[in-house]
Scaffold this motif. Structure first.
Motif, mmCIF file in Angstrom:
data_model
loop_
_atom_site.group_PDB
_atom_site.id
_atom_site.type_symbol
_atom_site.label_atom_id
_atom_site.label_comp_id
_atom_site.label_asym_id
_atom_site.label_seq_id
_atom_site.Cartn_x
_atom_site.Cartn_y
_atom_site.Cartn_z
ATOM 1 N N ARG A 178 0.822 -1.214 0.000
ATOM 2 C CA ARG A 178 0.000 0.000 0.000
ATOM 3 C C ARG A 178 0.856 1.265 0.000
ATOM 4 O O ARG A 178 0.381 2.336 -0.387
ATOM 5 C CB ARG A 178 -0.920 0.029 1.226
ATOM 6 N N TYR A 179 2.101 1.141 0.457
ATOM 7 C CA TYR A 179 2.861 2.351 0.749
ATOM 8 C C TYR A 179 4.144 2.504 -0.064
ATOM 9 O O TYR A 179 4.604 3.629 -0.262
ATOM 10 C CB TYR A 179 3.178 2.398 2.248
ATOM 11 N N LYS A 180 4.730 1.430 -0.516
ATOM 12 C CA LYS A 180 5.890 1.559 -1.401
ATOM 13 C C LYS A 180 5.406 1.725 -2.833
ATOM 14 O O LYS A 180 4.416 1.132 -3.238
ATOM 15 C CB LYS A 180 6.795 0.323 -1.296
ATOM 16 N N SER A 181 6.136 2.479 -3.607
ATOM 17 C CA SER A 181 5.747 2.710 -4.997
ATOM 18 C C SER A 181 5.954 1.434 -5.818
ATOM 19 O O SER A 181 6.788 0.593 -5.478
ATOM 20 C CB SER A 181 6.577 3.837 -5.595
ATOM 21 N N PRO A 182 5.217 1.284 -6.907
ATOM 22 C CA PRO A 182 5.428 0.131 -7.802
ATOM 23 C C PRO A 182 6.877 0.017 -8.296
ATOM 24 O O PRO A 182 7.376 -1.087 -8.497
ATOM 25 C CB PRO A 182 4.463 0.398 -8.955
ATOM 26 N N VAL A 183 7.538 1.150 -8.474
ATOM 27 C CA VAL A 183 8.931 1.122 -8.919
ATOM 28 C C VAL A 183 9.815 0.472 -7.856
ATOM 29 O O VAL A 183 10.661 -0.389 -8.157
ATOM 30 C CB VAL A 183 9.433 2.548 -9.234
ATOM 31 N N GLU A 184 9.621 0.850 -6.584
ATOM 32 C CA GLU A 184 10.414 0.265 -5.496
ATOM 33 C C GLU A 184 10.169 -1.232 -5.382
ATOM 34 O O GLU A 184 11.112 -2.031 -5.253
ATOM 35 C CB GLU A 184 10.066 0.938 -4.169
ATOM 36 N N ILE A 185 8.898 -1.648 -5.415
ATOM 37 C CA ILE A 185 8.559 -3.065 -5.305
ATOM 38 C C ILE A 185 9.166 -3.846 -6.465
ATOM 39 O O ILE A 185 9.726 -4.938 -6.278
ATOM 40 C CB ILE A 185 7.033 -3.258 -5.261
ATOM 41 N N ALA A 186 9.073 -3.288 -7.678
ATOM 42 C CA ALA A 186 9.621 -3.972 -8.851
ATOM 43 C C ALA A 186 11.137 -4.140 -8.743
ATOM 44 O O ALA A 186 11.687 -5.199 -9.093
ATOM 45 C CB ALA A 186 9.260 -3.209 -10.120
ATOM 46 N N LEU A 187 11.822 -3.125 -8.263
ATOM 47 C CA LEU A 187 13.276 -3.224 -8.100
ATOM 48 C C LEU A 187 13.638 -4.264 -7.048
ATOM 49 O O LEU A 187 14.597 -5.035 -7.218
ATOM 50 C CB LEU A 187 13.854 -1.857 -7.731
ATOM 51 N N MET A 188 12.884 -4.311 -5.944
ATOM 52 C CA MET A 188 13.135 -5.314 -4.911
ATOM 53 C C MET A 188 12.944 -6.721 -5.473
ATOM 54 O O MET A 188 13.736 -7.635 -5.207
ATOM 55 C CB MET A 188 12.224 -5.069 -3.712
ATOM 56 N N LYS A 189 11.895 -6.909 -6.260
ATOM 57 C CA LYS A 189 11.641 -8.225 -6.848
ATOM 58 C C LYS A 189 12.738 -8.611 -7.835
ATOM 59 O O LYS A 189 13.119 -9.784 -7.934
ATOM 60 C CB LYS A 189 10.276 -8.235 -7.531
ATOM 61 N N THR A 190 13.257 -7.620 -8.558
ATOM 62 C CA THR A 190 14.339 -7.883 -9.501
ATOM 63 C C THR A 190 15.591 -8.361 -8.776
ATOM 64 O O THR A 190 16.263 -9.313 -9.208
ATOM 65 C CB THR A 190 14.653 -6.613 -10.319
ATOM 66 N N ILE A 191 15.909 -7.708 -7.666
ATOM 67 C CA ILE A 191 17.073 -8.112 -6.871
ATOM 68 C C ILE A 191 16.873 -9.512 -6.304
ATOM 69 O O ILE A 191 17.772 -10.364 -6.350
ATOM 70 C CB ILE A 191 17.327 -7.090 -5.748
ATOM 71 N N LYS A 192 15.692 -9.773 -5.766
ATOM 72 C CA LYS A 192 15.380 -11.096 -5.224
ATOM 73 C C LYS A 192 15.534 -12.175 -6.296
ATOM 74 O O LYS A 192 16.160 -13.216 -6.061
ATOM 75 C CB LYS A 192 13.960 -11.083 -4.670
ATOM 76 N N GLN A 193 14.991 -11.946 -7.471
ATOM 77 C CA GLN A 193 15.061 -12.915 -8.553
ATOM 78 C C GLN A 193 16.506 -13.151 -8.991
ATOM 79 O O GLN A 193 16.909 -14.277 -9.293
ATOM 80 C CB GLN A 193 14.217 -12.436 -9.741
ATOM 81 N N ALA A 194 17.291 -12.086 -9.012
ATOM 82 C CA ALA A 194 18.685 -12.211 -9.459
ATOM 83 C C ALA A 194 19.524 -13.017 -8.475
ATOM 84 O O ALA A 194 20.354 -13.840 -8.877
ATOM 85 C CB ALA A 194 19.288 -10.820 -9.652
ATOM 86 N N LEU A 195 19.326 -12.789 -7.172
ATOM 87 C CA LEU A 195 20.167 -13.442 -6.168
ATOM 88 C C LEU A 195 19.604 -14.778 -5.704
ATOM 89 O O LEU A 195 20.354 -15.639 -5.248
ATOM 90 C CB LEU A 195 20.366 -12.509 -4.965
ATOM 91 N N ASP A 196 18.300 -14.952 -5.785
ATOM 92 C CA ASP A 196 17.650 -16.171 -5.300
ATOM 93 C C ASP A 196 16.599 -16.636 -6.301
ATOM 94 O O ASP A 196 15.397 -16.602 -6.038
ATOM 95 C CB ASP A 196 17.010 -15.895 -3.929
ATOM 96 N N PRO A 197 17.036 -17.076 -7.487
ATOM 97 C CA PRO A 197 16.077 -17.401 -8.552
ATOM 98 C C PRO A 197 15.138 -18.558 -8.209
ATOM 99 O O PRO A 197 14.035 -18.629 -8.759
ATOM 100 C CB PRO A 197 16.975 -17.746 -9.745
ATOM 101 N N LEU A 198 15.543 -19.446 -7.291
ATOM 102 C CA LEU A 198 14.679 -20.566 -6.909
ATOM 103 C C LEU A 198 13.710 -20.192 -5.782
ATOM 104 O O LEU A 198 12.868 -21.007 -5.393
ATOM 105 C CB LEU A 198 15.534 -21.767 -6.478
ATOM 106 N N ASN A 199 13.858 -18.970 -5.241
ATOM 107 C CA ASN A 199 13.009 -18.483 -4.149
ATOM 108 C C ASN A 199 13.019 -19.448 -2.961
ATOM 109 O O ASN A 199 11.984 -19.814 -2.406
ATOM 110 C CB ASN A 199 11.564 -18.271 -4.620
#
Length: 470
Positions: free
Chosen positions: A441-462
């Motif tokens: 609700r409070y972080k911008s879509p840009v911030e959330i998207a960047l966080m998800k990109t970092i997560k995917q890059a470092l931990d692709p298997l989640n």
């Protein structure tokens, strides 16, 4: 491969005694600190060193097993316990508990992630140095947990959050590789700051196994005072006055509402209340002076004297010994325990621009009373760095369980007001699973998207602490 093969490989890697699969043995690792949530896990594994952590992570990647890293399990946002699917393991870092090095000339201490914070403080003190990170859970929380949540505490005003105290990290990546970053450098401008990616990531990008932390000369004197005030606005006036008089010697500035100390008096009657009458607000100040006790005393007396003369505070007590100082700090540090004894409550760990704290408290108190008449606001926190623990207890005539059912509504009032004033809904506890959806609700879509990109890059298997943060 099935779980039996995975567990057999874990036992071979770290020893059978350190792979816990019995429900009774696992129980303490599966329930959160507030005893409100219990997850499930295939096993609790307890490696003894970084190589064993790396081997376990490799096995998890091979078998597609999620990992929940855990230190002291003192968190409040469900970040260190597994979900109820039973698909993950809990990887406890408690056996990684060595102080690897103390360098008093470089002013650093190198500690493994499972070290209890208090033990690291003591190791620094034995070398004549100060580790300034200090919080109520320091007797049970671990360095790894402090780093993974970027813990704050009572000395952030002077020394900064855990992030500011960390110079280097050793990390096991999601692939089971070891990032060797224990360099202890204050200047290293050689590319992306990988260290800061892992601090505050709550174990979702990799597992911190050791850290180089800054330590400081021990102050020659630490003096404490408790001031009684009318309003949070007066507390901000006192903060400005104290900063102008004391500069960097001001290391603690804690705000407490009267209800906080009423609860402490109720549940810990052995703790002495230092004033003859009650006041709406209190501030606990601490000075750490590298010159002398006399110099610190003169500074503190001048601040309190000016505050009384200007009508900023109505009364004050100055501790004249370490015992009296400890007694004043005990009042502050007993608030959370007193709340727990009082019963269930709704906690908010928020931060705001310091200049807007008084406005936030006044506005949000009024909004809550309008929508939830009789609710009791237990407001305290680190005023000098803008971090409030803005907790809401049930009215005296309503059962706690009934009040807790309205938590989402209360959160909306509080968090929306935090956001309106350019604040954060998590100051030092992290997001965990508890605030994972709320933050959208409070972080911008840009911030959330960047966080998800970092997560995917470092931990692709989640596999690294899935379901937490994002």
């Amino acid at each position: 491969m099935n779980n039996d093969a995975f567990l057999a490989a874990c036992r071979l890697a770290i020893g059978e005694a350190h792979v816990l699969t019995n429900n009774d043995d696992k129980a303490a690792y599966l329930t959160d600190q507030r005893q409100r949530y219990t997850g499930e896990a295939i096993a609790v594994v307890k490696p003894a060193n970084t190589k064993e952590v790396a081997k376990l992570v490799q096995l998890c990647a091979q078998h597609n097993i999620p990992i929940v890293p855990q230190g002291g399990n003192t968190g409040l946002v469900l970040g260190s316990v597994p979900d109820q699917s039973g698909k993950a393991i809990v990887l406890s870092l408690k056996r990684l508990n060595r102080i690897r090095a103390v360098d008093p000339v470089n002013h650093t201490i190198t500690a493994e992630a499972g070290c209890i914070l208090q033990h690291v403080q003591e190791a620094a003190a034995n070398a004549g140095r100060l580790l300034p990170l200090s919080l109520a859970a320091e007797g049970s929380c671990t360095i790894g947990g402090n780093l993974s949540t970027n813990a704050g505490g009572t000395a952030v005003l002077r020394y900064g959050n855990t992030r500011e105290l960390c110079l280097g990290l050793e990390v096991v990546t999601a692939q089971g590789e070891i990032l060797h970053g224990l360099r202890g450098l204050r200047k290293d401008n050689t590319g992306y700051d990988l260290r800061d990616l892992f601090i505050g990531a709550e174990g979702t990008l990799g597992i911190i196994t050791a850290a180089v932390l800054k330590i400081f000369p021990q102050p020659k004197a630490q003096l404490t005072a408790l001031a009684a005030l009318q309003t949070p606005a007066d507390a901000l006036r006192l903060l400005t006055l104290a900063q102008s008089h004391c500069g960097a010697t001001l290391t603690g500035f804690e705000l407490m509402s009267d209800l906080c100390l009423q609860l402490v008096a109720k549940h810990f009657p052995q703790l002495q209340f230092p004033f003859n009458q009650r006041h709406p607000q209190y501030v606990l100040l601490e000075l750490s002076d590298n010159e002398s006790a006399e110099h610190a005393g003169s500074l503190l007396e001048s601040v309190i004297g000016a505050a009384l003369e200007q009508g900023i505070c109505q009364d004050a007590v100055l501790a004249s010994s370490s015992i009296q100082s400890r007694a004043l700090w005990q009042l502050r540090e007993s608030i959370s325990s007193a709340q727990a004894k009082e019963g269930k409550n709704i906690k908010h760990d928020i931060s705001l621009p310091i200049s807007r704290i008084a406005e936030f408290i006044a506005d949000t108190d009024a909004l809550l009373q309008e929508n939830f008449p009789g609710c009791r606001n237990v407001t305290f926190g680190h005023l000098g760095d803008g971090n409030l623990h803005y907790n809401v207890s049930p009215p005296l005539n309503i059962p706690a369980e009934q009040f807790i059912e309205r938590q989402a509504e209360i959160n909306r009032v509080v968090h929306d007001n935090v956001h309106r004033m350019n604040g954060s809904i998590s100051a030092e506890h992290g997001l965990g699973a508890l605030k994972r959806e709320e933050i959208l609700r409070y972080k911008s879509p840009v911030e959330i998207a960047l966080m998800k990109t970092i997560k995917q890059a470092l931990d692709p298997l989640n596999l690294m602490n899935p379901g937490k943060v994002i």
